[in-house]
Design an enzyme around this catalytic site. Structure first.
Site, PDB file in Angstrom:
ATOM      1  N   CYS A  30     -13.233  -9.946  59.043  1.00 18.96           N
ATOM      2  CA  CYS A  30     -14.475 -10.750  59.349  1.00 18.96           C
ATOM      3  C   CYS A  30     -15.803  -9.611  58.329  1.00 18.96           C
ATOM      4  CB  CYS A  30     -14.583 -10.463  60.456  1.00 18.96           C
ATOM      5  SG  CYS A  30     -13.705 -11.261  60.886  1.00 18.96           S
TER       6      CYS A  30
ATOM      7  N   HIS B 167     -19.897 -18.141  64.249  1.00 24.58           N
ATOM      8  CA  HIS B 167     -18.907 -16.710  63.011  1.00 24.58           C
ATOM      9  C   HIS B 167     -18.380 -17.286  61.919  1.00 24.58           C
ATOM     10  CE1 HIS B 167     -17.422 -12.818  62.217  1.00 24.58           C
ATOM     11  NE2 HIS B 167     -16.580 -12.946  62.967  1.00 24.58           N
TER      12      HIS B 167
END
Lengths: 387, 144
Positions: free
Chosen positions: A83, A333
């Site tokens: 991420c 996200h």
């Protein structure tokens, strides 16, 4: 060494974007960044794409992105730091300029996670640990890893499920002001607390969504940056660090060692302390992650993250406003895009272009805290109005 | 109402299964079949690792011996997994814990016979070996 500045920013709408292909999605932010920088795309010498992949059909995404946007004969690669892939892409673009290889470089953060069904996306993220020891027999999910941090933090410091819900309420509050956010609606503590348990104690509203999106930044060397814009946003430092793949090898479950280390490196290289930061974007993939980030970054003492939030210190008007774009929680996200998206937001804040969610800028310094995995990677980037 | 954007549902599907090499840690999996928990200790610097690994992460020596790591654990943290991934959809929701063993090694595993409400940080649990119906060994934490 030449200074390196962000001179162009672009950002797609985040959300379920099944109206566009991966290349079309990337184009939205690339086009925006090229226009914002006021350059010809032929001037871009290096393109780094940050993307995790696996949930979309292209296996070598940088090539289809470059082809679609007509970026030819560029030095290019896809980078992965889970991420934190977006920050890793920015770091690679930064290095290409700092080393003298390129004069203008672009970092594109890109992810498209909704082309597979939700539980398959959950599985692909859950496999982002130490597969044999965490997934094969025990089916860990990303929410489960962060739930373990939450349980330890609650046990040690008295942090409550209501404190976690407050992080989500703040995120949705600012998300409601961001037209590019996946969720643009306010929520209440009650609504967050009554949402479905995903991995106890974390509930649906403690989790960032599964998202599609892209973001791009164009970086330039010192001389070129000054020619291109009156408001270059300088990359003052990038601190990078790492931790074990396997949760069982961590020293602590109340914070992320990689974040503490990366922030120390970033502060030291930029010659600043956390008290100098005017505005920050931190990696709130789950609500507990935002509270730990306050502590790991030194915005408050260890264990006082919930208090900092309760006292309103991380909202506009507080000591250190955090995630004024809605954060990963409300903005969305798309994992590879998130780090670059954070750079876009902090650039807007430092330029004074954030509209009604503008933070007061005193020292001209902003910070991006981007975590990969469960603290496997961390990149902390200090951005500044001044070189 | 706005209509759903047009997508092409790819005709090609891919079922990925990996052959994960475990020969260098086979003693661990063999030990489980006898109810024993062993892991690697570096012959050069004495570092004990879990998960076991043939090469020492501290001094990089490739000389390791196998040592008993005990089964008594102290609960450090846990979670109750209610939304499970695709390959666990057949499973009931499960509770996963991380415990510290007497030698300081930490182990992540499911708990068995305990509800989420019964779990408390600091409580004493014990590792036990299990075998799945198809014969593959694994391990769980139970109440000590």
């Amino acid at each position: 060494m030449t200074g390196v500045a962000i001179v162009g920013i672009g950002h797609s709408k985040f959300g379920r974007r099944n109206d566009v292909s991966i290349a079309e999605l990337a184009f939205e932010s690339i086009h925006g960044a090229v226009e914002d920088a006021g350059i010809d795309k032929k001037q871009i010498q290096n393109v780094t794409v940050g993307s995790v992949g696996g949930w979309y059909e292209e296996n070598v995404p940088a090539t289809v992105v470059n082809e679609y946007a007509g970026l030819e004969r560029v030095g290019s690669m896809r980078v992965e730091a889970a991420c934190a892939s977006g920050s890793a892409a920015v770091k690679n673009a930064y290095l290409s300029i700092a080393s003298g290889e390129a004069d203008i470089a672009m970092a594109v953060g890109l992810e498209k996670m909704t082309e597979v069904d939700t539980l398959t996306a959950v599985e692909l993220m859950g496999r982002g640990g130490s597969y044999l020891w965490e997934f094969e027999n025990f089916g860990m999910t990303f929410a489960s890893y962060y739930a373990m941090f939450a349980v330890a933090h609650m046990n040690r410091f008295g942090t409550t499920e209501e404190d976690l819900a407050r992080v989500a309420v703040k995120a949705h509050h600012y998300g409601s002001m961001n037209p590019l956010a996946q969720f643009q609606k306010e929520i209440t503590i009650e609504k967050a607390l009554s949402s479905q348990v995903v991995s106890w104690p974390l509930k649906l509203y403690d989790a960032s969504p599964i998202s599609d999106g892209s973001a791009a930044v164009i970086l330039a060397s010192e001389d070129t940056a000054r020619k291109l814009t009156d408001t270059p946003i300088w990359i003052r430092s990038i601190g990078a660090s790492s931790d074990s793949a396997d949760m069982s090898r961590r020293d602590s479950y109340v914070g992320l060692g990689a974040a503490v280390d990366a922030s120390r490196k970033a502060y030291s290289a930029a010659k600043i302390g956390p008290e100098m930061v005017d505005v920050a974007n931190v990696h709130d993939c789950f609500t507990i992650a935002e509270l730990m980030a306050y502590e790991d970054l030194g915005f408050c003492a260890k264990g006082e993250g919930a208090k900092l939030l309760r006292d309103g210190q991380t909202m506009i008007g507080g000591k250190i406003p955090v995630n004024l774009d809605g954060g990963l929680k409300a903005k969305g996200h798309p994992v590879g895009a998130s780090g670059v998206s954070m750079m876009v937001e902090i650039s807007k804040q430092l330029r004074g272009e954030a509209g009604k969610r503008q933070a007061p800028i005193k020292n001209g310094i902003g910070l991006v805290h981007n975590v990969g995995g469960t603290g496997h990677y961390c990149y902390v980037t200090v951005l500044s109005r001044k070189r | 109402m706005e209509s759903e954007p047009l997508t092409l549902h790819s005709r090609k599907s891919l079922n990925l299964r990996y052959n994960v090499p475990i020969s260098k840690t086979s003693r661990f999996w063999d030990g489980l079949k006898e109810g024993k928990f062993v892991t690697t200790k570096c012959k050069s610097c004495g570092e004990v690792s879990f998960p076991p690994q043939a090469d020492c992460p501290k001094c990089m020596s490739g000389e390791a011996e196998w040592v008993d790591m005990g089964t008594d654990g102290e609960l450090l943290t846990f979670t109750y997994v209610q939304v499970t991934p695709t390959s666990f959809v057949e499973s009931d929701p499960y509770t996963v814990a991380v415990c510290r063993l007497p030698g300081g090694q930490k182990v992540l595993a499911w708990t068995e016979g305990l509800t989420r409400e019964q779990l408390k940080v600091g409580m004493k649990l014990r590792l036990e070996a299990r075998t799945r119906s198809e014969g593959s060994p694994y391990y769980v934490f139970v109440l000590r």
